[in-house]
Write a protein that holds these residues in place. Structure first.
Motif, PDB file in Angstrom:
ATOM      1  N   SER A  79      53.305  43.599  38.499  1.00  0.00           N
ATOM      2  CA  SER A  79      54.310  43.627  37.453  1.00  0.00           C
ATOM      3  C   SER A  79      54.331  42.299  36.728  1.00  0.00           C
ATOM      4  N   SER A  80      55.021  42.275  35.614  1.00  0.00           N
ATOM      5  CA  SER A  80      55.072  41.066  34.808  1.00  0.00           C
ATOM      6  C   SER A  80      55.829  39.946  35.503  1.00  0.00           C
ATOM      7  N   GLY A  81      56.707  40.239  36.460  1.00  0.00           N
ATOM      8  CA  GLY A  81      57.480  39.215  37.140  1.00  0.00           C
ATOM      9  C   GLY A  81      56.923  38.837  38.497  1.00  0.00           C
ATOM     10  N   GLU A  82      55.696  39.199  38.803  1.00  0.00           N
ATOM     11  CA  GLU A  82      55.117  38.886  40.104  1.00  0.00           C
ATOM     12  C   GLU A  82      54.885  37.394  40.232  1.00  0.00           C
ATOM     13  N   ARG A  83      55.023  36.889  41.440  1.00  0.00           N
ATOM     14  CA  ARG A  83      54.899  35.460  41.677  1.00  0.00           C
ATOM     15  C   ARG A  83      53.452  34.998  41.525  1.00  0.00           C
ATOM     16  N   ARG A  84      53.321  33.706  41.301  1.00  0.00           N
ATOM     17  CA  ARG A  84      52.001  33.107  41.119  1.00  0.00           C
ATOM     18  C   ARG A  84      51.164  33.252  42.376  1.00  0.00           C
ATOM     19  N   VAL A  85      51.782  33.107  43.530  1.00  0.00           N
ATOM     20  CA  VAL A  85      51.047  33.153  44.784  1.00  0.00           C
ATOM     21  C   VAL A  85      50.487  34.547  45.040  1.00  0.00           C
ATOM     22  N   ASP A  86      51.227  35.585  44.616  1.00  0.00           N
ATOM     23  CA  ASP A  86      50.749  36.948  44.835  1.00  0.00           C
ATOM     24  C   ASP A  86      49.534  37.261  43.962  1.00  0.00           C
ATOM     25  N   ILE A  87      49.593  36.803  42.710  1.00  0.00           N
ATOM     26  CA  ILE A  87      48.452  37.020  41.820  1.00  0.00           C
ATOM     27  C   ILE A  87      47.230  36.261  42.326  1.00  0.00           C
ATOM     28  N   ALA A  88      47.451  35.041  42.800  1.00  0.00           N
ATOM     29  CA  ALA A  88      46.339  34.240  43.311  1.00  0.00           C
ATOM     30  C   ALA A  88      45.740  34.862  44.565  1.00  0.00           C
ATOM     31  N   ARG A  89      46.583  35.466  45.412  1.00  0.00           N
ATOM     32  CA  ARG A  89      46.075  36.094  46.631  1.00  0.00           C
ATOM     33  C   ARG A  89      45.214  37.316  46.289  1.00  0.00           C
ATOM     34  N   LEU A  90      45.686  38.110  45.330  1.00  0.00           N
ATOM     35  CA  LEU A  90      44.877  39.255  44.890  1.00  0.00           C
ATOM     36  C   LEU A  90      43.546  38.796  44.294  1.00  0.00           C
ATOM     37  N   GLU A  91      43.592  37.710  43.549  1.00  0.00           N
ATOM     38  CA  GLU A  91      42.361  37.191  42.947  1.00  0.00           C
ATOM     39  C   GLU A  91      41.373  36.741  44.023  1.00  0.00           C
ATOM     40  N   ALA A  92      41.877  36.115  45.086  1.00  0.00           N
ATOM     41  CA  ALA A  92      40.994  35.669  46.163  1.00  0.00           C
ATOM     42  C   ALA A  92      40.320  36.857  46.845  1.00  0.00           C
ATOM     43  N   VAL A  93      41.055  37.943  47.051  1.00  0.00           N
ATOM     44  CA  VAL A  93      40.485  39.127  47.684  1.00  0.00           C
ATOM     45  C   VAL A  93      39.423  39.760  46.785  1.00  0.00           C
ATOM     46  N   VAL A  94      39.719  39.846  45.482  1.00  0.00           N
ATOM     47  CA  VAL A  94      38.762  40.437  44.550  1.00  0.00           C
ATOM     48  C   VAL A  94      37.490  39.603  44.474  1.00  0.00           C
ATOM     49  N   MET A  95      37.625  38.275  44.478  1.00  0.00           N
ATOM     50  CA  MET A  95      36.451  37.409  44.421  1.00  0.00           C
ATOM     51  C   MET A  95      35.574  37.583  45.661  1.00  0.00           C
ATOM     52  N   ASP A  96      36.176  37.747  46.829  1.00  0.00           N
ATOM     53  CA  ASP A  96      35.387  37.985  48.036  1.00  0.00           C
ATOM     54  C   ASP A  96      34.646  39.326  47.962  1.00  0.00           C
ATOM     55  N   MET A  97      35.311  40.343  47.401  1.00  0.00           N
ATOM     56  CA  MET A  97      34.633  41.625  47.215  1.00  0.00           C
ATOM     57  C   MET A  97      33.469  41.495  46.237  1.00  0.00           C
ATOM     58  N   LEU A  98      33.665  40.717  45.167  1.00  0.00           N
ATOM     59  CA  LEU A  98      32.602  40.505  44.200  1.00  0.00           C
ATOM     60  C   LEU A  98      31.425  39.761  44.826  1.00  0.00           C
ATOM     61  N   ASN A  99      31.701  38.772  45.667  1.00  0.00           N
ATOM     62  CA  ASN A  99      30.624  38.050  46.345  1.00  0.00           C
ATOM     63  C   ASN A  99      29.839  38.970  47.276  1.00  0.00           C
ATOM     64  N   GLN A 100      30.516  39.954  47.868  1.00  0.00           N
ATOM     65  CA  GLN A 100      29.835  40.918  48.721  1.00  0.00           C
ATOM     66  C   GLN A 100      28.883  41.797  47.891  1.00  0.00           C
ATOM     67  N   LEU A 101      29.281  42.078  46.650  1.00  0.00           N
ATOM     68  CA  LEU A 101      28.469  42.926  45.774  1.00  0.00           C
ATOM     69  C   LEU A 101      27.433  42.134  44.982  1.00  0.00           C
ATOM     70  N   ARG A 102      27.483  40.808  45.036  1.00  0.00           N
ATOM     71  CA  ARG A 102      26.621  39.996  44.192  1.00  0.00           C
ATOM     72  C   ARG A 102      25.133  40.301  44.361  1.00  0.00           C
ATOM     73  N   PRO A 103      24.580  40.394  45.588  1.00  0.00           N
ATOM     74  CA  PRO A 103      23.149  40.711  45.714  1.00  0.00           C
ATOM     75  C   PRO A 103      22.764  42.037  45.056  1.00  0.00           C
ATOM     76  N   THR A 104      23.628  43.051  45.198  1.00  0.00           N
ATOM     77  CA  THR A 104      23.333  44.348  44.579  1.00  0.00           C
ATOM     78  C   THR A 104      23.366  44.262  43.058  1.00  0.00           C
ATOM     79  N   LEU A 105      24.333  43.519  42.516  1.00  0.00           N
ATOM     80  CA  LEU A 105      24.422  43.369  41.066  1.00  0.00           C
ATOM     81  C   LEU A 105      23.216  42.614  40.514  1.00  0.00           C
TER      82      LEU A 105
END
Length: 374
Positions: A159-185
């Protein structure tokens, strides 16, 4: 990710390690650093270091969660809200109120009063007006492991009022998933680039090799393959040692083989031009003949005759013709000088020679030099 790695436990191998690493870093610095060493990442705010809670993805403001929350800020040493406002920074108070779901606006004293009320009163017994407005629930998705059991929900929208820490935590999880897919990409990108440079026959051959495998001939031992290689090398060496068939005497190209006959006729290499000044040297083709007038050998022959190698003698190959032309040029120059007479100015009687050997008067030479034509 499930299609590329169907046996990968996404929750245990990606989400939980990424969340744990993020919580440790956020609790220490109140932000994150760029993994690439650049200026990216989340800005460090020590006031928000206490907002990182383990095993939490997203923000919850439900009363059930609020009733079980405890204050990270120790309120026991403070006897009043005024002492609390003086003893703790306003940003820390704001971060703690936001974590508890309370309103975090107003002055530092107003924040201290709201937070001090939680010292003796549980969150579920506080007035509703002290709580921030409930934000729309964050959409979640449940990841399924390889064994079929569902893992913890993962937030996919905020949501638009979500805290900074929550957005950053989601970003960290997504980046780890992207790193897992990096060789395939990367492999997919390389394959797409390779297919752009292939012809239809090469693509069909590649598909056939992927389906049926590479055909190496008869499945014999390595000795048989080595024997075939030796036979090929022997045949290649025999072809190199064989005499070149060149009945028409065509010149050889860069590969050591005769050039095509049509190219031989196009450049006029079947014609020979003889130059008596160069010692009766024969030049093959009109191009080589025209080029030799500016070469060192022809210039040396002209110097031996006492004649300058100027543009006037271009195309002259006979010694007698060159001497006759030189005598004629000298007589023409003397006639021009005699016709000028004594009335000519001293600067006009002076002669200059340009880079091509042309003899000019001083006035003409200076005029052409000013125009940049020499």
């Amino acid at each position: 990710l499930r299609r590329t790695s169907p046996f990968l436990d996404i929750d245990m191998e990606i989400i939980q390690p990424a969340t744990k690493k993020f919580n440790e870093e956020w609790s220490q610095w109140g932000g994150t650093k760029d993994e690439g060493g650049g200026s990216g990442g989340w800005t460090h705010k020590m006031a928000e270091a206490s907002m990182a809670q383990p095993n939490t993805i997203g923000t919850s403001t439900n009363k059930d969660d609020e009733g079980s929350s405890s204050s990270v800020v120790d309120l026991e040493p403070y006897g009043s809200a005024e002492e609390l406002s003086k003893g703790i920074d306003g940003d820390v108070l704001k971060a703690e109120l936001s974590r508890l779901g309370l309103k975090c606006g107003g002055t530092v004293l107003d924040r201290a009063k709201r937070l001090y009320m939680t010292k003796d009163t549980p969150l579920d017994q506080l007035p509703k007006k002290l709580f921030a407005k409930t934000q729309p629930q964050t959409a979640t998705t449940t990841s399924t492991t390889s064994s079929g059991s569902s893992s913890a929900p993962v937030a996919v929208a905020s949501s638009s009022g979500e805290r900074r820490v929550d957005i950053a935590r989601l970003e960290a999880v997504v980046m780890d998933m992207l790193n897992q897919l990096r060789p395939t990409l990367d492999a997919t990108a390389r394959r797409a680039e390779r297919r752009l440079t292939q012809t239809l026959n090469e693509r069909a051959q590649e598909v056939e090799e992927e389906i049926n495998g590479i055909d190496n001939g008869k499945p014999n031992s390595a000795a048989g393959t080595k024997k075939n290689d030796d036979d090929d090398s022997d045949s290649d060496s025999e072809e190199e040692d064989a005499p070149i068939y060149n009945p028409k005497g065509v010149p050889l190209g860069w590969d050591g083989k005769p050039i095509p006959y049509w190219l031989f006729k196009l450049h006029g290499l079947n014609h020979f031009f003889k130059c008596e000044i160069c010692g009766n040297e024969s030049y093959r083709g009109r191009r080589n003949f025209e080029k030799h007038f500016t070469e060192q050998k022809h210039a040396h022959g002209m110097r031996c005759l006492g004649i300058p190698n100027t543009q006037h003698f271009h195309g002259v190959t006979n010694i007698q013709d060159a001497q006759d032309l030189w005598t004629k040029l000298q007589s023409m120059v003397q006639d021009d000088a005699g016709s000028a007479g004594a009335s000519a100015k001293p600067d006009e009687q002076e002669e200059y020679e340009d880079s091509h050997g042309n003899v000019l008067s001083r006035a003409d030479y200076e005029d052409l030099a000013r125009q940049g034509l020499l």
